[in-house]
Design an enzyme around this catalytic site. Structure first.
Site, PDB file in Angstrom:
ATOM      1  N   LYS A  20       0.851  -1.196   0.000  1.00  0.00           N
ATOM      2  CA  LYS A  20       0.000   0.000   0.000  1.00  0.00           C
ATOM      3  C   LYS A  20       0.882   1.240   0.000  1.00  0.00           C
ATOM      4  O   LYS A  20       2.055   1.214   0.382  1.00  0.00           O
ATOM      5  CB  LYS A  20      -0.931   0.015   1.214  1.00  0.00           C
ATOM      6  CG  LYS A  20      -0.230  -0.049   2.579  1.00  0.00           C
ATOM      7  CD  LYS A  20       0.316   1.266   3.117  1.00  0.00           C
ATOM      8  CE  LYS A  20       0.906   1.118   4.512  1.00  0.00           C
ATOM      9  NZ  LYS A  20       1.640   2.347   4.954  1.00  0.00           N
ATOM     10  N   ASP A 145      -2.382  -1.518  10.440  1.00  0.00           N
ATOM     11  CA  ASP A 145      -2.486  -1.520   8.980  1.00  0.00           C
ATOM     12  C   ASP A 145      -3.127  -2.788   8.428  1.00  0.00           C
ATOM     13  O   ASP A 145      -3.421  -2.857   7.233  1.00  0.00           O
ATOM     14  CB  ASP A 145      -1.101  -1.353   8.343  1.00  0.00           C
ATOM     15  CG  ASP A 145      -0.600   0.076   8.385  1.00  0.00           C
ATOM     16  OD1 ASP A 145      -1.393   0.979   8.730  1.00  0.00           O
ATOM     17  OD2 ASP A 145       0.585   0.297   8.068  1.00  0.00           O
TER      18      ASP A 145
END
Length: 292
Positions: A20, A145
């Site tokens: 990401k 995350d």
């Protein structure tokens, strides 16, 4: 597993764990428990570790790949499998192999994504079929995350990163540079110079922005570039090609967005040899999004 349903085949191979990028990252406060409250947008990209799973009938969970510096017992993939086993009550175990490509300490979510792929894959391999919200809850217990990768799409995130709203992002190409320097997340968040009072935005602010890749900033960037010289140099170099180049997460990776692959590749061709770089395409959804 639902009574009467057949188990899937005993192996799931070539399961991607995509990285990401944080298109921006604002630190808005600090909770009494020490966690920081954040706002960010997570952009999934087509750069992945690859995991392979083999179901076991004896309940044993093993990581069969040696990863230097990461003991199996503390690896997020093993912890994710154990948490999934406990939450589902399954009798199954698993052997996990990892083709580790994503740099550790890069700010691109490699370990967290590996954990999320483990949760998603075992949801299918073990036939437990937990809802996505339950997998996200398990993921949050492993790291802030992890939930976005289970969420499975690009998202505006708040809280410690677990309050997620889907956002539409344009197809893009990115140059991502890893300056071969490891940046410990704790070293950034514990720095006394870090500002923790960025004004609160709302998702509508981001949605209304015509250039979503110029929105906001990364509040961790000034600390990371002051402490880690190669991060600063890589970011300065990349800004020669894109004024909106920035760091992702707590570093060490920096990135810039380009309109097309050809432009991104031309930048990559000029990359100094002392750094690693990658030209990557955006993703709109996680490759295993349908596993929950």
């Amino acid at each position: 597993m639902t009574v009467g349903t057949a188990l899937p085949p005993p192996e799931l191979r070539n399961c991607p764990a995509p990285a990401k990028l944080n298109l921006f990252l604002h630190v808005t406060g600090r909770r009494p428990d020490g966690y920081h409250t954040l706002q960010t947008v997570f952009q999934l990209i087509d750069w992945s570790d690859t995991l392979h799973f083999h179901r076991r009938d004896d309940g044993v969970i093993t990581r069969v790949t040696d990863i230097p510096g990461v003991p199996a017992d503390t690896d997020l993939v093993v912890r994710a499998a154990r948490a999934m086993q406990a939450a589902s009550g399954t009798r199954f175990g698993v052997d996990i192999a990892i083709d580790k490509i994503l740099p550790m300490g890069g700010g691109i979510g490699g370990g967290s994504s590996d954990a999320a792929t483990t949760l998603l894959a075992l949801n299918r391999l073990w036939g437990v079929n937990l809802p996505r919200e339950e997998l996200m809850r398990i993921g949050l217990s492993l790291g802030a995350d992890v939930p976005v990768f289970v969420f499975g799409q690009n998202a505006f995130a708040e809280g410690v990163g677990e309050e997620l709203t889907p956002v539409a992002l344009p197809d893009s190409w990115f140059v991502v540079i890893h300056p071969r320097q490891h940046v410990p997340t704790a070293a950034i968040f514990s720095d006394e110079r870090l500002t923790r009072n960025s004004p609160i935005s709302i998702v509508a602010d981001f949605a209304a922005c015509t250039n979503k890749f110029a929105f906001g900033r990364n509040d961790l960037e000034t600390i990371a570039t002051a402490k880690f010289g190669e991060v600063a140099r890589a970011l300065e170099w990349l800004k020669n090609y894109s004024p909106h180049a920035r760091m992702t997460g707590s570093g060490a990776c920096v990135f810039a967005r380009f309109e097309d692959e050809q432009t991104a590749q031309r930048v990559m061709e000029r990359l100094p040899s002392e750094w690693d770089g990658r030209c990557v395409k955006s993703l709109s959804h996680h490759p295993l999004a349908t596993f929950a």
